[in-house]
Design an enzyme around this catalytic site. Sequence first.
Site, short mmCIF file in Angstrom:
data_model
loop_
_atom_site.label_atom_id
_atom_site.label_comp_id
_atom_site.label_asym_id
_atom_site.label_seq_id
_atom_site.Cartn_x
_atom_site.Cartn_y
_atom_site.Cartn_z
N LYS A 255 0.69 -1.05 0.12
CA LYS A 255 -0.01 0.01 -0.10
C LYS A 255 0.78 1.41 -0.05
CE LYS A 255 -0.77 0.35 4.91
NZ LYS A 255 0.03 1.46 5.42
N ARG B 52 16.35 -11.62 6.64
CA ARG B 52 16.18 -10.72 7.74
C ARG B 52 15.23 -11.05 8.88
NH1 ARG B 52 14.82 -6.55 3.79
NH2 ARG B 52 16.69 -5.17 3.20
N ARG C 175 -5.22 3.77 12.09
CA ARG C 175 -4.85 2.17 12.25
C ARG C 175 -5.88 1.42 13.02
NH1 ARG C 175 0.14 0.62 10.70
NH2 ARG C 175 2.00 2.44 10.77
N ARG D 2 12.12 -13.63 0.83
CA ARG D 2 13.10 -12.34 0.50
C ARG D 2 14.69 -12.97 1.13
NH1 ARG D 2 10.55 -6.79 2.69
NH2 ARG D 2 8.87 -6.85 1.22
N ARG E 202 2.81 -10.05 12.49
CA ARG E 202 2.29 -8.75 12.15
C ARG E 202 0.86 -8.76 11.57
NH1 ARG E 202 7.60 -7.04 10.33
NH2 ARG E 202 7.08 -7.65 8.06
#
Length: 226
Positions: free
Chosen positions: A13, A160, A88, A127, A171
């Site tokens: 986003k 990471r 949020r 990733r 999350r």
Amino acid sequence: MKIIMLGAPGAGKGTQAKQIASAYQIPHISTGDIFRANIKNKTPLGQKAKEYMDAGNLVPDELTCDLLMDRIGQDDCRDGFILDGFPRTIPQAQALDQALTARKESMDFAVNVDVPDENIIRRMSGRRVCPNCGATYHLTALPPTKAGTCDACGSELVQRADDSEATVANRLRVYHEQTQPLIDYYERLGILKTVDGTQPMDVVFAQIKAVLGKELEVSNVESRCD
Ligand SMILES: [Zn+2]
């Protein structure tokens, strides 16, 4: 045009928000930028926010909303703005609505970049980065020539901590608890526009433009009648 961007972390986003801001020439506003600017310029609101942050506390919704209202009251927001990362939570959305109503204003759109959790987990957990030169790869979308090895410098690639499946899943859990209710909230207000965020970035952007474009034509007609 006043737009709120909604979407899970990793849904893309932020990238879309920046593109919209540039295409429609309206400021891209994130609360992080507002905090930094106010703290740097030592404004009274910024100094209040800094006290909370220095003490390791969250900045209260009301103060965040005051900072935001101050920002969107500036000249460059006259023709609209795009909010990225705020609100949020439902209390933040309500505080924003109340503050806008007091100015006889309201948001025009809430654009929801919709991506299923499993896609986000696949995107993020694939990733890999090179700790030596910073090059980035993806196991399926952008694999290195030799598995696990940086094409540029030959170092061993790492994941990471932020991109680990457990972190991403956590999350997403927080997102579903706190932010997902906003989707219903803006649906009820009749300003929710959902786009399919699993598409390539330029296709997602074209969908957003199609959704916003229709309304823009309408507002152009209105302004000609003035
Ligand atoms: Zn490298």
